[in-house]
Structure formats: C-alpha cells, structure tokens
Design a protein around this motif. Structure first.
Motif, mmCIF file in Angstrom:
data_model
loop_
_atom_site.group_PDB
_atom_site.id
_atom_site.type_symbol
_atom_site.label_atom_id
_atom_site.label_comp_id
_atom_site.label_asym_id
_atom_site.label_seq_id
_atom_site.Cartn_x
_atom_site.Cartn_y
_atom_site.Cartn_z
ATOM 1 N N GLU A 1 2.630 0.972 -5.747
ATOM 2 C CA GLU A 1 4.031 0.624 -5.516
ATOM 3 C C GLU A 1 4.915 1.248 -6.599
ATOM 4 O O GLU A 1 4.517 1.380 -7.754
ATOM 5 C CB GLU A 1 4.213 -0.895 -5.508
ATOM 6 C CG GLU A 1 3.582 -1.571 -4.312
ATOM 7 C CD GLU A 1 3.946 -3.044 -4.205
ATOM 8 O OE1 GLU A 1 4.120 -3.519 -3.077
ATOM 9 O OE2 GLU A 1 4.041 -3.707 -5.260
ATOM 10 N N HIS B 1 0.301 -5.887 -15.776
ATOM 11 C CA HIS B 1 -0.129 -6.726 -14.647
ATOM 12 C C HIS B 1 -1.044 -5.941 -13.698
ATOM 13 O O HIS B 1 -2.119 -6.421 -13.313
ATOM 14 C CB HIS B 1 1.107 -7.228 -13.900
ATOM 15 C CG HIS B 1 0.812 -8.083 -12.710
ATOM 16 N ND1 HIS B 1 0.546 -9.433 -12.812
ATOM 17 C CD2 HIS B 1 0.727 -7.778 -11.387
ATOM 18 C CE1 HIS B 1 0.320 -9.928 -11.605
ATOM 19 N NE2 HIS B 1 0.429 -8.939 -10.722
ATOM 20 N N VAL B 2 -0.633 -4.744 -13.318
ATOM 21 C CA VAL B 2 -1.437 -3.925 -12.396
ATOM 22 C C VAL B 2 -2.733 -3.478 -13.073
ATOM 23 O O VAL B 2 -3.797 -3.465 -12.459
ATOM 24 C CB VAL B 2 -0.630 -2.706 -11.904
ATOM 25 C CG1 VAL B 2 -1.490 -1.823 -11.005
ATOM 26 C CG2 VAL B 2 0.617 -3.153 -11.153
ATOM 27 N N GLN C 1 1.864 -4.215 -7.086
ATOM 28 C CA GLN C 1 0.550 -3.767 -6.648
ATOM 29 C C GLN C 1 0.349 -2.283 -6.962
ATOM 30 O O GLN C 1 1.307 -1.524 -7.084
ATOM 31 C CB GLN C 1 0.406 -3.992 -5.143
ATOM 32 C CG GLN C 1 0.433 -5.449 -4.718
ATOM 33 C CD GLN C 1 -0.726 -6.244 -5.280
ATOM 34 O OE1 GLN C 1 -1.893 -5.911 -5.049
ATOM 35 N NE2 GLN C 1 -0.414 -7.297 -6.038
ATOM 36 N N PRO C 2 -0.915 -1.847 -7.075
ATOM 37 C CA PRO C 2 -1.175 -0.414 -7.268
ATOM 38 C C PRO C 2 -0.545 0.389 -6.133
ATOM 39 O O PRO C 2 -0.582 -0.025 -4.974
ATOM 40 C CB PRO C 2 -2.702 -0.319 -7.225
ATOM 41 C CG PRO C 2 -3.186 -1.692 -7.556
ATOM 42 C CD PRO C 2 -2.163 -2.642 -7.027
ATOM 43 N N CYS D 1 9.467 -2.496 -5.774
ATOM 44 C CA CYS D 1 9.767 -3.640 -6.653
ATOM 45 C C CYS D 1 10.901 -3.256 -7.605
ATOM 46 O O CYS D 1 10.881 -2.167 -8.182
ATOM 47 C CB CYS D 1 8.560 -4.007 -7.518
ATOM 48 S SG CYS D 1 7.183 -4.738 -6.638
ATOM 49 N N GLN E 1 0.008 5.865 -11.131
ATOM 50 C CA GLN E 1 0.385 4.712 -11.957
ATOM 51 C C GLN E 1 0.973 5.161 -13.286
ATOM 52 O O GLN E 1 1.956 4.594 -13.769
ATOM 53 C CB GLN E 1 -0.832 3.814 -12.204
ATOM 54 C CG GLN E 1 -1.355 3.081 -10.969
ATOM 55 C CD GLN E 1 -0.309 2.229 -10.295
ATOM 56 O OE1 GLN E 1 -0.141 2.283 -9.076
ATOM 57 N NE2 GLN E 1 0.403 1.427 -11.065
ATOM 58 N N ALA F 1 -5.234 -6.270 -13.056
ATOM 59 C CA ALA F 1 -5.762 -6.538 -11.707
ATOM 60 C C ALA F 1 -6.730 -5.462 -11.229
ATOM 61 O O ALA F 1 -7.457 -5.667 -10.255
ATOM 62 C CB ALA F 1 -4.600 -6.666 -10.720
ATOM 63 N N THR F 2 -6.732 -4.311 -11.902
ATOM 64 C CA THR F 2 -7.580 -3.194 -11.466
ATOM 65 C C THR F 2 -8.590 -2.794 -12.539
ATOM 66 O O THR F 2 -9.032 -1.638 -12.589
ATOM 67 C CB THR F 2 -6.705 -1.963 -11.124
ATOM 68 O OG1 THR F 2 -5.910 -1.622 -12.270
ATOM 69 C CG2 THR F 2 -5.797 -2.242 -9.950
ATOM 70 N N ASN G 1 4.439 -9.911 -8.510
ATOM 71 C CA ASN G 1 3.091 -9.386 -8.259
ATOM 72 C C ASN G 1 3.079 -7.918 -7.814
ATOM 73 O O ASN G 1 2.660 -7.595 -6.695
ATOM 74 C CB ASN G 1 2.392 -10.259 -7.216
ATOM 75 C CG ASN G 1 0.896 -9.973 -7.114
ATOM 76 O OD1 ASN G 1 0.294 -9.464 -8.057
ATOM 77 N ND2 ASN G 1 0.301 -10.288 -5.973
#
Length: 494
Positions: free
Chosen positions: A165, A184-185, A162-163, A252, A203, A188-189, A160
């Motif tokens: 990271e 994935h990010v 995250q923005p 990560c 990003q 989610a955004t 998972n």
C-alpha cells in the motif's frame, strides 16, 4: 550507554552552544549536520560522501582551521546537483556556531560516545528520541512539528497499513507517522523477510512518502527517513499549493496538519478543490479525502482541532462533502494538554473513501477520551495504555454491543439535524467542564520555575558581560536576548 543515555548525552551538548546564542531547535538542526556524517562513518556508508568532507576531516582539525573547514563542508555538500539525500539534508545549510572551540567540543564529545554498546537501539530510534526530547523541552517551538509518539502508534495500529500500500503524510513534520507505518508493516512481515525482493524494494522506495513546508524541519524528516532505511520521496513544498494537485491515489493517509490560517488571509491557490477557505485544516481535510483511492478500501486518520468539527459556512459544506465521499466511521475526542499549546482541543477523524461520490456515511461512532481524563503534560505524558479502552471498542466485531459510557453513535440523519456539526459525543459533566482547560498546576509551576531559573542565569551572564565592556577590554557580544526570550517563553518581537 543505552539509547536513553545517548539521547541525554547528545542533548546535554546543547549547553556547549549557549554562548553562541543557539536555540534548542537550531541545535537539533546543527546536530543533524554532524550526526549525518558520524552515522555514515559508524555504519560504513561514508563512501557516499566526498573523501575531503567525511567525519574524519572534522575530527582531525582544530580551532580556526576546523571552523573554516566546517563552513566549506556545509557549502560543498549542499551544492551537489544530483538531488540525493546528501544535497537535500545540506541544501542552504549554515552554521550558527561562532566559536571554533564550541564546534570542536561538540565533535570531540560525539567521538567519545560508545555508539555500539550492546544495550543501544538502532540509530533511527536514537534520532527519534532526540526529536522527542526537543519537542518536550520547547513546546512553543519544535512541538508543533512533533505529534506524541503514543498517539501516532495507536493511529497506525488501527489504520493498519499493509504491504504494497502507498502511505502518505501531506504535512509530515519530522516524518513520524511514516516511520511508525514502516515499523508496523515491517513487524507484520518479519522485518520484510516474508516479502519478495520486488515487494521489499517497493516498501523501501515507494510505500512511504510525505511533504513538508519548513526547510529545517524537512532536513530532520530526511535524516529520520534515512536512519530508518526509508527511501520514499519526502518533498519540500506546500501541499496546499498547486503541488498538491498531483498528490493522489493513496491507500493510507496519516497526518496531523498544522493549525492556523493561511498567512495574510490568502485564499487557496489550488484549482482542484471545490471549497475555498483560509482555514488550513479544512483545506487539508479536503485534500486528504480527495487524495484517497475511490475503491472502498483506502483510508485515512487525521488529527484536527475542534473548530473543524463545528465551523459553519464553508466548514459545513466540507464536512458534508466528506461524509458523502467517505464513510466517516469514527471520531476520537482527544484529551487536552498533549500538544505544544495549552488548552488546544483536538480529535482524530477516521474515514474510508467510498466507491461512490454520495451517501457513504451512515453513522458516526464517537469516543470521548477528553472528559474526566487526567491533565497531560511534561509530568504526566500521554501513553499508549491510555488508549486501551478506545482500541477495544474500535476493533469490536459489533460496536453496538459494547458497554462503555464514552462510546456513542450518531446516525447521519441526527448529524444533519445539527447542521452537520460533528462537535458531538462529549460526556455531559458540568463539574469537570469548569476545570477542563486548566493545565496541571504542579507541572505549570515547575515549568515556570525552570524557565525563570534559566532566565536569571542568562541575565547574570549579561550583567557580567556589561561589566566586562565597562572595564574597557575588547569584547565580542553574544546573542543572549534570544536565549532569555526562549527561557521565559516569549517571542523576539515581544
């Protein structure tokens, strides 16, 4: 044409190049040179390419003139000194195509594809499909750079990202883990629309990075990143060299390091790792848990073969160091047959770096997705639904309340009594163990027939060419031996 149909069309073009002795993996590299120019034209970004070397410069030429221009194009684009995406994709680029007519047919065929049909997914997904096709068609070669996308997607979902990271893959292959992490990010955004302009820039330019040792594979990674609008650094180099000493402080790490030992039994050349061994996976494991931020939140998921779990000596010391510095909370025992080599047994280790240097692992949960699982391979590929039960228990609020025979827990004290071996958690099943290393018989037979049919066809071509030579006519030999070796699955040395 939908995305799958375009991939099939592009893949079928490799038959055009068979007479030039080009293997599948060389074909994908060759196709990457051309696809980059074509994609830049189709997306209106070819202003970044010198006008004399854009796609139109190829599609407007024929025969020997085309071949000469293509060689010049590869040389010139690879000699730019600014270190941009152009020079990285074309550095030391050389064509394996001898026949101008084959090059011309390849270019004309690409021009005939409907790149903007309504059902087609984006160019990034198309290129991923091409890489996946290459891996499945030639498991003894390209498969080593390609982790099954179903496995990658599940790992990314559980870790998972995250923005904000920093995510990294120290052995990135074709960049699959980072592509999935970016997706994935983004999902989610709301495709980054919920982020600020500064956050979006992070990003795109800093969040996803990697290192790849093999130059041709690095090209594929660069192309993959480009088509997914990822501008993070993809380094051509060896993480296990001194280069890796500066790769640290990640949030990560997601990776599937290469199997095997350092060539010639060489020892590790890095000065920052405590334990020295020729085992690449153990060295990568050391690098990974040390490269995470020591903040109690940074985490990793690493695909590793069984030997890492039980190798004694230095292996035991590295596992102890891992369990001291990190919370090794989960091990997933993967089924066999999902990678390029038959019978390879692998696992995913999930761990979080602690804030302290000792005592971070209290217990390890192990899920057995290997015993009593079907035979996976080309006929029966691994899919995300095969991980459904594992995802459920992994995400459980209280793991101790989960009722699943495949799910077991081992305390740190119990592991210590086993000399810190992590070869644990497999279901006892004597009947299954007799057959667990055997490949799918139908799949193996079909694969053998396919290889033999291909080899017979190539041998017939050799016979025809030898008769042509005997006739006394002028003849330019083609490299059929490499293709025959590839078809039957042996190396050129063999």
């Amino acid at each position: 044409m939908n995305n799958h149909e375009i991939v099939q069309k592009l893949w079928s073009l490799c038959n055009v190049l068979r007479d030039d002795g080009i293997t599948y993996h060389q074909y994908v590299t060759e196709l990457t040179y051309l696809l980059f120019l074509k994609m830049m034209k189709e997306t209106g970004q070819d202003y970044q390419i010198p006008e004399d070397y854009r796609w139109e410069s190829l599609s407007s030429k024929h025969g020997i003139e085309l071949k000469k221009h293509y060689v010049e194009l590869l040389n010139e684009l690879g000699n730019t000194q600014d270190g941009n995406i152009l020079s990285q994709i074309y550095t030391n680029a050389k064509t394996n195509i001898d026949e101008p007519k084959n090059l011309e047919k390849l270019i004309r065929s690409m021009d005939q594809i409907d790149w903007y049909s309504s059902d087609k997914e984006d160019f990034g997904d198309l290129y991923e499909g091409l890489l996946e096709k290459n891996a499945s068609e030639l498991k003894s070669g390209a498969g080593q750079y390609f982790t099954p996308r179903s496995l990658i997607n599940v790992i990314v979902q559980l870790v998972n990202p995250q923005p904000g990271e920093r995510c990294h893959d120290p052995a990135c292959g074709t960049f699959g883990f980072m592509i999935a992490a970016n997706n994935h990010v983004s999902k989610a955004t709301n495709e980054y629309f919920s982020l600020s302009e500064q956050e979006v820039e992070f990003q795109q330019k800093e969040a996803f990075t990697g290192v790849e040792l093999v130059r041709d594979t690095h090209r594929l990674a660069m192309m993959n990143a480009l088509l997914h609008d990822i501008q993070g650094e993809v380094i051509l180099g060896d993480t296990l060299s001194s280069l890796g000493e500066g790769l640290k402080n990640y949030d990560c790490i997601l990776t599937n390091p290469p199997f095997g030992t350092k060539q010639g039994g060489e020892r590790l050349t890095r000065s920052d790792l405590t334990y020295t061994t020729t085992n690449k996976q153990l060295n990568f494991l050391q690098h990974i848990y040390r490269a995470l931020k020591a903040n109690g939140k940074a985490r990793a998921a690493v695909v590793l073969p069984d030997n890492v779990l039980f190798e004694s000596g230095v292996g035991g010391e590295i596992r102890r160091d891992l369990m001291n510095k990190c919370n090794l909370h989960t091990i997933l025992r993967l089924p066999t047959g999902i990678f390029y080599a038959q019978g390879v047994k692998t696992n995913v280790l999930f761990f979080t770096r602690g804030e302290t240097e000792a005592g971070n692992t209290k217990e390890v949960w192990v899920y057995d997705l290997r015993t009593n699982m079907p035979s996976f391979g080309k006929r029966n590929p691994l899919k995300e639904e095969h991980f459904a039960d594992f995802i459920k228990v992994y995400d459980a609020e209280d793991r101790s309340k989960v009722a699943d025979d495949r799910w077991n827990v081992f305390t740190r004290e119990e592991i210590a009594k086993k000399d810190d071996s992590l070869d644990i958690g497999l279901i006892a099943d004597e009947a299954h163990s007799i057959y667990e290393n055997l490949p799918d018989p139908i799949g193996s037979a079909e694969e053998a027939i396919e290889k033999l049919t291909q080899a017979v066809g190539l041998l017939n071509e050799v016979v025809d060419e030898l008769r042509f030579v005997e006739s006394g006519k002028s003849y330019k030999p083609k490299n059929k031996i490499l293709l025959i070796n590839e078809a039957v699955g042996v190396s050129s040395d063999e």
